[in-house]
Scaffold this active site. Structure first.
Site, PDB file in Angstrom:
ATOM      1  N   TYR A 194     -81.515  -0.289  16.367  1.00 51.78           N
ATOM      2  CA  TYR A 194     -80.026  -0.233  16.002  1.00 51.78           C
ATOM      3  C   TYR A 194     -79.126  -0.620  17.090  1.00 51.78           C
ATOM      4  CZ  TYR A 194     -75.812   2.232  14.800  1.00 51.78           C
ATOM      5  OH  TYR A 194     -74.454   2.506  14.606  1.00 51.78           O
ATOM      6  N   SER A 198     -41.407 -13.555 -13.968  1.00 53.25           N
ATOM      7  CA  SER A 198     -40.614 -13.847 -12.729  1.00 53.25           C
ATOM      8  C   SER A 198     -39.574 -13.215 -12.222  1.00 53.25           C
ATOM      9  CB  SER A 198     -40.366 -15.350 -12.798  1.00 53.25           C
ATOM     10  OG  SER A 198     -39.572 -15.633 -11.810  1.00 53.25           O
ATOM     11  N   LYS A 223     -40.286 -16.959 -17.514  1.00 52.88           N
ATOM     12  CA  LYS A 223     -41.715 -17.052 -17.080  1.00 52.88           C
ATOM     13  C   LYS A 223     -42.667 -16.122 -17.802  1.00 52.88           C
ATOM     14  CE  LYS A 223     -42.667 -19.396 -13.523  1.00 52.88           C
ATOM     15  NZ  LYS A 223     -43.562 -20.628 -13.751  1.00 52.88           N
ATOM     16  N   GLU A 241     -55.010 -15.615 -11.505  1.00 52.95           N
ATOM     17  CA  GLU A 241     -54.803 -16.331 -10.374  1.00 52.95           C
ATOM     18  C   GLU A 241     -55.577 -15.414  -9.326  1.00 52.95           C
ATOM     19  OE1 GLU A 241     -50.862 -18.468  -9.915  1.00 52.95           O
ATOM     20  OE2 GLU A 241     -50.833 -16.944 -11.294  1.00 52.95           O
ATOM     21  N   THR A 295     -65.387 -33.787 -17.887  1.00 52.68           N
ATOM     22  CA  THR A 295     -66.148 -33.736 -16.655  1.00 52.68           C
ATOM     23  C   THR A 295     -65.022 -34.403 -15.578  1.00 52.68           C
ATOM     24  OG1 THR A 295     -67.020 -36.114 -16.996  1.00 52.68           O
ATOM     25  CG2 THR A 295     -68.164 -34.338 -17.672  1.00 52.68           C
ATOM     26  N   HIS A 296     -65.077 -33.995 -14.381  1.00 50.63           N
ATOM     27  CA  HIS A 296     -63.922 -34.648 -13.518  1.00 50.63           C
ATOM     28  C   HIS A 296     -62.595 -34.034 -14.001  1.00 50.63           C
ATOM     29  CE1 HIS A 296     -67.023 -37.471 -11.889  1.00 50.63           C
ATOM     30  NE2 HIS A 296     -67.561 -37.282 -13.162  1.00 50.63           N
ATOM     31  N   ASN A 308     -79.326   6.875  13.201  1.00 54.74           N
ATOM     32  CA  ASN A 308     -79.708   5.588  12.812  1.00 54.74           C
ATOM     33  C   ASN A 308     -80.620   5.561  11.208  1.00 54.74           C
ATOM     34  OD1 ASN A 308     -78.728   5.242  15.284  1.00 54.74           O
ATOM     35  ND2 ASN A 308     -80.701   4.785  16.215  1.00 54.74           N
ATOM     36  N   SER A 329     -65.511   6.044  12.922  1.00 54.31           N
ATOM     37  CA  SER A 329     -65.877   5.192  11.683  1.00 54.31           C
ATOM     38  C   SER A 329     -65.416   6.299  10.522  1.00 54.31           C
ATOM     39  CB  SER A 329     -67.304   4.663  11.597  1.00 54.31           C
ATOM     40  OG  SER A 329     -68.312   5.815  11.848  1.00 54.31           O
ATOM     41  N   GLN A 345     -72.315  -0.672  12.742  1.00 55.77           N
ATOM     42  CA  GLN A 345     -71.116   0.246  12.123  1.00 55.77           C
ATOM     43  C   GLN A 345     -70.234  -0.680  11.204  1.00 55.77           C
ATOM     44  OE1 GLN A 345     -69.738   4.107  13.950  1.00 55.77           O
ATOM     45  NE2 GLN A 345     -67.934   2.821  14.430  1.00 55.77           N
TER      46      GLN A 345
HETATM   47  N1  ARG Z   1     -71.402   5.602  12.462  1.00 55.98           N
HETATM   48  C1  ARG Z   1     -72.596   4.908  12.770  1.00 55.98           C
HETATM   49  C2  ARG Z   1     -72.822   3.709  11.946  1.00 55.98           C
HETATM   50  O1  ARG Z   1     -72.325   3.595  10.835  1.00 55.98           O
HETATM   51  C3  ARG Z   1     -73.957   5.836  12.408  1.00 55.98           C
HETATM   52  C4  ARG Z   1     -74.968   5.621  13.511  1.00 55.98           C
HETATM   53  C5  ARG Z   1     -74.742   5.975  14.717  1.00 55.98           C
HETATM   54  N2  ARG Z   1     -75.964   5.826  15.570  1.00 55.98           N
HETATM   55  C6  ARG Z   1     -75.790   5.780  16.854  1.00 55.98           C
HETATM   56  N3  ARG Z   1     -77.057   5.830  17.698  1.00 55.98           N
HETATM   57  N4  ARG Z   1     -74.900   6.081  17.473  1.00 55.98           N
HETATM   58  O2  ARG Z   1     -73.828   2.857  12.374  1.00 55.98           O
END
Ligand code: ARG
Length: 481
Positions: free
Chosen positions: A337, A297, A303, A310, A175-176, A130, A43, A342
């Site tokens: 957890y 444009s 334009k 938008e 309205t509408h 965690n 991650s 993640q």
């Molecule tokens: N990268 C993990 C997350 O974002 C951190 C926690 C990971 N904990 C574990 N028990 N693998 O959730």
């Protein structure tokens, strides 16, 4: 198919990673992960955004460990100095990232070990990733709330100033999307002031509820060490430690609540975006967006497109998508957890970033808006906007029941339509044809200026009231700062 893929990937990856088990948790493993495992597991590409929060948290944890005697002063000092060095490397862009180290927590710890040696291994005492990630993420969302709330306040400030300029500018209220009754442009802008005020309130409510510390919940059950959770909570600006360790590592409703608040604000912004698109079109011609917030444009040289409005209108989509995404990720997850969690970060980071951008863009567009008062005034001559005022006159002057008055004015509108004129263009004789008791006084009630001035019930559009509302809005803004 999965078989073939796995086999092929294995050949590549295991060969590339012979026996390189993870240095932080690989004790029970004989060999390293498959390349695909590494890819799905990592991650770091997105949670490096939590670096500042992770460092703050590690400092608080480390100081608490020293205070409670769990960690020696010497090790604590080495760790804090090491964390400073890590922070400098991150700021300088020299900090080494690798998917093999999964996430920001392991990156910081691994680098700390390289920098200070053995003491680094003591930082994770009485802590788990965690409670670590739950803490970092709360801190991040709290910062995002503060940024968005401040940005919304600036947008409100611009809305009040523009409303003040246009407290007496008259345009058809709809309205509408059909002509209804005349209103002032200032009143219309203040309607958005109120929406954004509630959006800020939702952000603040969310902040108050999320501001409890998960740190010290450890993996899920608390810890055997004599930690001081109140100390770390206070050091990180939390109001108190979370009550239940299992809840602390499992809860993501703070992010859901934040995304819900973001989604509602994005919907409000998208409605204003849509109004700008309409108002800027030549059919309305009420406003002109500045060059700074318009585009041309590539093929049609004439334009002038309202792309920014938008995009603000459109971005509500992905922001609401982020809320839906995390709701579905969390749905049905057992305590405590799970790695599913993640996946909470990408949608939350994206929604916060896009919402903040939308608020800033809207602030710029409203500040720069050129308002065509004449076009707004001209538009009030269409759509029989003062029909209700004529009905009210019949009620107030002739004591006619409102239902009956409604029918009489309906017939007058039909007559005006047949003659292709506005209500105010009908002669007294025309009006008397339908209701003989009508006098010339009724004709005065047909002027939009009179109609506006008479809408003086609290919260109404009369310029006098709009000016008073602006004073109150300014005072409210000041009080919120
Ligand atoms: N990268 C993990 C997350 O974002 C951190 C926690 C990971 N904990 C574990 N028990 N693998 O959730």
């Amino acid at each position: 198919m999965s078989r073939g893929t796995t086999k092929r990937a294995k050949k590549k990856s295991v060969a590339a990673n012979p026996q390189r088990a993870n240095p932080l948790w690989g004790g029970r493993f004989a060999s390293g992960p498959d390349a695909l495992m590494e890819q799905v597991n990592a991650s770091i590409s997105f949670d490096k955004a939590l670096a500042a929060q992770d460092l703050a948290q590690s400092r608080a944890h480390c100081s608490m460990l020293v205070k409670t005697g769990i960690l020696s002063r010497k090790d604590g000092h080495a760790i804090l100095r090491g964390l400073d060095a890590v922070e400098r490397e991150i700021a300088a862009g020299t900090f080494p990232y690798t998917p093999a180290l999964e996430d920001i927590h392991m990156h910081v710890e691994a680098r700390l070990a390289e920098l200070i040696g053995e003491a680094a291994g003591r930082l994770h005492t009485a802590r788990s990733r965690n409670d670590q990630v739950a803490t970092d993420f709360r801190l991040w969302v709290r910062d995002a709330i503060d940024r968005i709330e401040a940005a919304l306040g600036r947008l409100q400030g611009v809305l009040v100033e523009r409303a003040d300029e246009h407290a007496g500018t008259i345009l058809p209220g709809l309205t509408h999307l059909q002509p209804a009754q005349p209103v002032t442009f200032g009143h219309h802008l203040l309607a958005y002031f109120e929406m954004f005020d509630r959006d800020r309130g939702r952000m603040r409510d969310c902040r108050a509820r999320l501001n409890e510390s998960p740190l010290g919940a450890a993996a899920l059950a608390g810890t055997t060490y004599p930690i001081d959770r109140r100390n770390t909570a206070k050091a990180l600006g939390f109001a108190r430690p979370m009550e239940n360790s299992m809840d602390a590592v499992s809860a993501r409703d703070f992010a859901l609540e934040f995304l819900a608040a973001c989604s509602i604000a994005a919907v409000h912004l998208s409605r204003l975006g849509e109004e700008l698109v309409l108002w800027a079109s030549p059919r309305f011609r009420y406003v002109r967006l500045s060059d700074a917030f318009s585009t041309g444009s590539s093929i049609m040289p004439q334009k002038r497109n309202p792309d920014a409005a938008e995009l603000v209108r459109a971005k509500a989509g992905p922001i609401i998508g982020s809320l839906t995404s995390l709701l579905i990720t969390m749905k049905g997850l057992p305590l405590t957890y799970s790695k599913d969690m993640q996946e909470d970060k990408v949608p939350t980071f994206a929604a916060a970033e896009q919402l903040e951008l939308c608020v800033q863009v809207m602030t710029g567009m409203i500040a720069d808006l050129a308002v065509d008062k004449a076009a707004m005034r001209t538009a009030t001559s269409e759509g029989f906007l003062t029909a209700t005022d004529l009905a009210d006159w019949l009620v107030q002057q002739l004591d006619m029941p409102f239902r009956e008055a409604h029918g009489v004015v309906g017939r007058i509108v039909r007559l005006a339509e047949q003659k292709s004129v506005g209500l105010e263009d009908l002669s007294l004789a025309d009006l008397k044809l339908i209701e003989p008791r009508i006098t010339s006084d009724a004709q005065r009630a047909l002027s939009v200026d009179v109609a506006i001035a008479r809408r003086s019930s609290y919260g109404g559009t009369a310029p006098k009231l709009v000016r008073a509302a602006i004073q109150r809005a300014r005072a409210r803004l000041k009080a919120q700062r």
